[in-house]
Design an enzyme around this catalytic site. Structure first.
Site, short mmCIF file in Angstrom:
data_model
loop_
_atom_site.label_atom_id
_atom_site.label_comp_id
_atom_site.label_asym_id
_atom_site.label_seq_id
_atom_site.Cartn_x
_atom_site.Cartn_y
_atom_site.Cartn_z
N ASP A 139 0.86 -1.18 0.00
CA ASP A 139 0.00 0.00 0.00
C ASP A 139 0.90 1.24 0.00
O ASP A 139 2.06 1.16 0.40
CB ASP A 139 -0.94 0.02 1.21
CG ASP A 139 -0.18 0.14 2.53
OD1 ASP A 139 0.84 -0.56 2.69
OD2 ASP A 139 -0.62 0.93 3.39
N GLU A 205 0.34 -1.01 5.73
CA GLU A 205 1.42 -0.43 6.56
C GLU A 205 1.23 1.07 6.72
O GLU A 205 1.45 1.64 7.78
CB GLU A 205 2.77 -0.73 5.90
CG GLU A 205 3.98 -0.44 6.76
CD GLU A 205 4.42 1.02 6.70
OE1 GLU A 205 4.01 1.73 5.79
OE2 GLU A 205 5.16 1.43 7.61
N GLU A 206 0.78 1.71 5.65
CA GLU A 206 0.61 3.18 5.72
C GLU A 206 -0.67 3.58 6.45
O GLU A 206 -0.97 4.77 6.57
CB GLU A 206 0.57 3.76 4.30
CG GLU A 206 1.84 3.55 3.50
CD GLU A 206 3.06 4.29 4.04
OE1 GLU A 206 4.12 4.22 3.41
OE2 GLU A 206 2.97 4.92 5.11
N ASP A 230 13.10 -5.61 7.11
CA ASP A 230 11.97 -4.84 6.59
C ASP A 230 12.49 -3.57 5.94
O ASP A 230 13.68 -3.26 5.98
CB ASP A 230 11.02 -4.51 7.77
CG ASP A 230 9.64 -4.04 7.29
OD1 ASP A 230 8.76 -3.83 8.15
OD2 ASP A 230 9.44 -3.90 6.06
N HIS A 475 6.93 9.93 0.97
CA HIS A 475 5.61 10.53 1.25
C HIS A 475 5.51 11.93 0.62
O HIS A 475 4.56 12.66 0.90
CB HIS A 475 5.34 10.64 2.76
CG HIS A 475 5.20 9.33 3.44
ND1 HIS A 475 4.65 9.17 4.69
CD2 HIS A 475 5.54 8.08 3.06
CE1 HIS A 475 4.66 7.89 5.05
NE2 HIS A 475 5.20 7.21 4.07
C1 LIG Z 1 22.92 10.52 10.83
C2 LIG Z 1 21.81 9.54 10.65
C3 LIG Z 1 20.97 9.76 9.45
C4 LIG Z 1 20.00 8.66 9.16
C5 LIG Z 1 19.80 8.58 7.67
C6 LIG Z 1 18.56 7.87 7.31
C7 LIG Z 1 17.38 8.80 7.33
C8 LIG Z 1 16.14 8.05 6.97
C9 LIG Z 1 15.11 8.97 6.48
C10 LIG Z 1 13.89 8.58 6.22
C11 LIG Z 1 13.45 7.21 6.56
C12 LIG Z 1 12.62 6.66 5.45
C13 LIG Z 1 11.43 5.97 5.99
C14 LIG Z 1 11.13 4.76 5.17
C15 LIG Z 1 10.04 3.92 5.71
C16 LIG Z 1 8.86 4.72 6.14
C17 LIG Z 1 7.82 3.80 6.67
C18 LIG Z 1 6.56 4.57 6.94
O1 LIG Z 1 6.17 5.43 6.21
N1 LIG Z 1 5.93 4.21 8.05
C19 LIG Z 1 4.72 4.87 8.50
C20 LIG Z 1 3.92 3.82 9.26
C21 LIG Z 1 2.63 4.37 9.84
C22 LIG Z 1 2.50 4.50 11.19
C23 LIG Z 1 1.29 4.94 11.73
C24 LIG Z 1 0.25 5.28 10.91
C25 LIG Z 1 0.40 5.18 9.54
C26 LIG Z 1 1.58 4.72 9.00
C27 LIG Z 1 5.10 6.04 9.39
O2 LIG Z 1 6.04 5.89 10.18
O3 LIG Z 1 4.47 7.10 9.27
ZN ZN Z 2 6.82 2.08 3.93
ZN ZN Z 3 5.56 5.18 4.14
#
Ligand SMILES: CCCCCCCC/C=C\CCCCCCCC(=O)N[C@@H](Cc1ccccc1)C(=O)O
Ligand code: ZN
Ligand code: ZN
Length: 515
Positions: A139, A205-206, A230, A475
């Site tokens: 999703d 997940e989203e 993951d 996003h």
């Molecule tokens: C010096 C250290 C630097 C670190 C570098 C890495 C930085 C990473 C930056 C962004 C991370 C990317 C995220 C990728 C996965 C995102 C997953 C996601 O969107 N999860 C949602 C899940 C969620 C939770 C509750 C309600 C709806 C959805 C989220 O967390 O919003």
């Molecule tokens: Zn994701």
């Molecule tokens: Zn996401």
């Protein structure tokens, strides 16, 4: 300088002796700091990349078009139980058609969990080996925000200058399709794996994962896994100035999550006679302003960010390396610098984002109600309750009520000595030579939070190289991946299957020695 010159030229022998002693003490202390930075804080064996790079597969147009077609299916999640369910069904049919050979494989089984999530199981030949699980989700978040002016239609999967544009290219269809393509290649080349493989694909997940991954975890019951991999942080370049080495941030811990709705009920009325003290909008605006001015405290020096920053230090120049290798004494200065960058600030503390504000019904009516939503990502040393208590203390207004919308406590930090971490790290060095791996903090939530009963070894990591400015595409507008990046991803997951099959527990040390 004038004082020093005055002391040196003065006839006061005592002053001169005191100055000489202080100079010696300062020099010794400075040498101690440098010693800690260059002798104590060595790039640990993990970060020495002497692994031979592996031969790679070239992806063909069929594989590329399959990925692009997956992006065109608008599997959008708007919220819990508010999803494009027909698109989810279309996507599942698409996957079952395009990967029917995997489903038909004699050691494979596909379960559709809670109507929309997918769980593949490839039975391994060696039952003594613990299975492992690769997770992803299909999703995506919406792509039609008020100011979302995409370069191309976000669901057209347009290719331009080597990039494939589309919602889901990074988050998270690339890893799902990449894993399936890699599994197809693995099974063709190697046949039945030794170690049982689970591929767990959530459909919400989203929208929190409560219907998808949570149901998959329940379905897996008491299964004990070697590790889970993951989506997560990734290989990022130039996260901050002076850090030129591309680092692979392997998320070994995950922040918590708390969304709170704050709201106020007041008397409304005619906008020609406003009472600022009774204005619902002014009341919430004041509360929001207080939250902006009072960030949650930094835990720099006490949490997992300390390990990360100390390891990063070995990739920095002299001054920054001395600073980050001695957080204990330079904490205020380091906090000030890291707090200026939203990405690095998110490592230090529980972050606060006001994401929704609602009030008003008509331009000449004083609203009697106003609300705002605060989305916190909780530092691993805090709890949902502590964060809420802090908010209420900062707002300090009895007229404001609250409702907890969602809460997920921070996840326990996983070991970086595990087989799973070693394999992810080793495989990264095979596919991305020149990159250094560091255990990191997953600053957002992933479906893996539901798998904590199946293993302690949970890692959040997307094998893709991004620039710091690409992070806002998550996003955001113009989410994209290079075709080379997608090819690397498939090769990474192929080697995960291969390395995990070749390595078993007593080989961890052998893998380590190769690093
Ligand atoms: C010096 C250290 C630097 C670190 C570098 C890495 C930085 C990473 C930056 C962004 C991370 C990317 C995220 C990728 C996965 C995102 C997953 C996601 O969107 N999860 C949602 C899940 C969620 C939770 C509750 C309600 C709806 C959805 C989220 O967390 O919003
Ligand atoms: Zn994701
Ligand atoms: Zn996401």
């Amino acid at each position: 300088m004038k004082i020093i010159t005055k002391i040196i030229n003065s006839n006061n022998k005592t002053m001169k002796k005191i100055f000489a002693c202080l100079s010696i003490l300062f020099s010794l202390f400075f040498l101690f700091l440098v010693y800690r930075a260059y002798v104590v804080n060595q790039p640990c064996k993990h970060q020495i990349k002497i692994v031979e790079s592996a031969s790679k597969f070239q992806i063909n147009n069929e594989i590329l078009n399959r990925f692009k077609n997956s992006l065109k299916i608008q599997t959008v999640s708007y919220g819990q139980n508010n999803q494009n369910f027909s698109a989810l069904k279309d996507f599942i049919s698409f996957i079952q058609t395009e990967f029917s050979d995997i489903e038909a494989y004699k050691y494979a089984k596909l379960d559709i969990i809670n109507n929309y999530s997918l769980l593949y199981k490839i039975q391994g030949s060696d039952l003594a080996l613990k299975p492992y699980l690769l997770a992803a989700h299909f999703d995506v978040v919406p792509a039609d925000g008020q100011n979302d002016n995409w370069k191309f239609d976000p669901f057209s999967a347009t290719t331009d200058e080597g990039f494939i544009y589309g919602r889901g290219t990074l988050d998270d269809k690339s890893s799902m399709l990449g894993q399936l393509e890699a599994l197809r290649i693995f099974l063709k080349k190697n046949g039945q794996p030794r170690r049982t493989i689970y591929l767990a694909y959530g459909h919400d997940e989203e929208a929190s994962g409560y219907q998808g991954a949570k149901s998959i975890a329940k379905f897996l019951g008491n299964t004990t896994l070697e590790f889970v991999l993951d989506e997560g942080t990734m290989i990022v370049e130039k996260v901050f100035k002076g850090l030129d080495t591309p680092l692979a941030y392997i998320g070994s811990t995950e922040k918590g999550y708390l969304t709170v709705k704050f709201f106020v009920n007041t008397t409304g009325g005619h906008s020609s006679m406003p009472n600022p003290e009774e204005s619902a909008i002014f009341i919430v605006a004041d509360a929001i302003s207080k939250m902006k001015k009072n960030k949650h405290p930094s835990f720099l020096g006490y949490g997992p960010e300390t390990t990360l920053l100390t390891r990063i230090a070995t990739n920095l120049g002299f001054i920054k390396r001395v600073l980050l290798s001695n957080i204990w004494i330079f904490r205020p200065a380091i906090e000030f610098i890291l707090s200026m960058n939203p990405t690095t600030d998110s490592l230090l503390r529980t972050t606060t984002a006001v994401t929704i504000v609602r009030s008003g019904v008509k331009e000449n009516v004083l609203p009697s109600y106003a609300e705002f939503y605060v989305n916190h990502r909780i530092h691993s040393l805090q709890s949902c309750k502590e964060v809420l208590d802090y908010d209420l203390a900062v707002i300090n207004d009895k007229r404001i009520n609250y409702e907890i919308i969602d809460c997920s406590e921070p996840i326990k930090t996983s070991s970086i000595e595990s087989l799973g971490y070693s394999i992810i790290e080793h495989t990264t060095y095979q596919i991305f030579p020149g990159v250094s791996a560091v255990p990191s903090i997953m600053i957002a939530l992933t479906d893996s939070r539901f798998y904590t009963n199946l293993t302690e070894n949970i890692y959040r990591y997307l094998p893709i190289r991004l620039l710091n400015e690409d992070l806002k595409r998550y996003h955001g507008v113009d989410e994209r991946i290079t075709t080379q990046g997608y090819e690397d991803m498939i090769n990474f997951y192929y080697l995960i299957f291969k390395n995990t099959d070749d390595a078993h527990l007593d080989k961890t040390r052998e893998l380590r020695n190769e690093l």
